[in-house]
Design an enzyme around this catalytic site. Structure first.
Site, PDB file in Angstrom:
ATOM      1  N   GLY A 190       0.661  -1.605  -0.020  1.00 13.32           N
ATOM      2  CA  GLY A 190      -0.340   0.065   0.214  1.00 13.32           C
ATOM      3  C   GLY A 190       1.311   1.354   0.299  1.00 13.32           C
ATOM      4  O   GLY A 190       1.986   1.255  -0.408  1.00 13.32           O
ATOM      5  N   SER A 191       0.118   2.245   0.798  1.00 11.18           N
ATOM      6  CA  SER A 191       0.975   3.546   0.821  1.00 11.18           C
ATOM      7  C   SER A 191       2.145   3.553   1.463  1.00 11.18           C
ATOM      8  O   SER A 191       3.246   4.730   0.609  1.00 11.18           O
ATOM      9  CB  SER A 191       0.180   4.619   1.360  1.00 11.18           C
ATOM     10  OG  SER A 191      -1.259   4.626   0.778  1.00 11.18           O
ATOM     11  N   ALA A 192       2.745   2.492   1.832  1.00 11.97           N
ATOM     12  CA  ALA A 192       4.104   2.516   2.431  1.00 11.97           C
ATOM     13  C   ALA A 192       5.586   2.935   1.352  1.00 11.97           C
ATOM     14  O   ALA A 192       6.458   3.440   1.943  1.00 11.97           O
ATOM     15  CB  ALA A 192       4.685   1.615   3.078  1.00 11.97           C
ATOM     16  N   VAL A 193       5.150   2.028   0.244  1.00 18.06           N
ATOM     17  CA  VAL A 193       5.859   2.501  -1.054  1.00 18.06           C
ATOM     18  C   VAL A 193       5.557   3.795  -1.733  1.00 18.06           C
ATOM     19  O   VAL A 193       7.063   4.299  -2.163  1.00 18.06           O
ATOM     20  CB  VAL A 193       5.244   1.904  -2.063  1.00 18.06           C
ATOM     21  CG1 VAL A 193       6.555   2.110  -2.642  1.00 18.06           C
ATOM     22  CG2 VAL A 193       5.407   0.232  -1.198  1.00 18.06           C
ATOM     23  N   SER A 244      -1.594  11.265   0.119  1.00 21.92           N
ATOM     24  CA  SER A 244      -1.572   9.863  -0.108  1.00 21.92           C
ATOM     25  C   SER A 244      -2.218   9.370  -1.972  1.00 21.92           C
ATOM     26  O   SER A 244      -2.717   8.504  -2.233  1.00 21.92           O
ATOM     27  CB  SER A 244      -2.054   8.773   0.957  1.00 21.92           C
ATOM     28  OG  SER A 244      -1.721   7.664   0.198  1.00 21.92           O
TER      29      SER A 244
END
Length: 120
Positions: free
Chosen positions: A44-47, A98
């Site tokens: 998910g958004s961690a990247v 995000s």
């Protein structure tokens, strides 16, 4: 998982998970250290932070680069969009809100491409 950022050495692996007790129906926390190697999750958004950093390092974007957040239509793929249309966003706000579109635009630039809207 805690790793030494200079060597990659694993310093600690710990984990917990919440499960329901079959008899009481109550939630309880259980040790799940092995979940570090046996469980998978979508990143998910961690990247997104890594995408921005890669954009900086490759020269695809610079601090303050602005992209217009709106749905993207790329040939033979579903529409790509953020959770809402943000309009113009810089790198900081793209991370703050995000923005998926900012990441797509950054990756297109990293690959040396140019986005052009595909007409139906």
């Amino acid at each position: 998982v805690l790793m030494d950022p200079h060597t990659g050495e694993v310093l600690s692996m710990a984990g917990k998970k919440i499960v329901k007790d079959k008899d009481t129906g109550q939630s309880q926390m259980q040790d799940d250290a092995l979940g570090n190697i046996t469980t998978t999750y979508n990143v998910g958004s961690a990247v997104k932070g890594a995408t921005i950093l890669t954009g900086y390092k490759t020269g695809a974007i610079n601090p303050g680069t602005v992209f217009y957040d709106r749905p993207l239509k790329i040939k033979v793929t579903p529409v790509k969009k953020s959770w809402r249309n943000f309009g113009p966003l810089n790198d900081i706000n793209a991370l703050k809100f995000s923005s998926n579109v900012y990441m797509f635009e950054t990756v297109i630039n990293i690959g040396g491409g140019k986005y052009e809207f595909e007409k139906p």
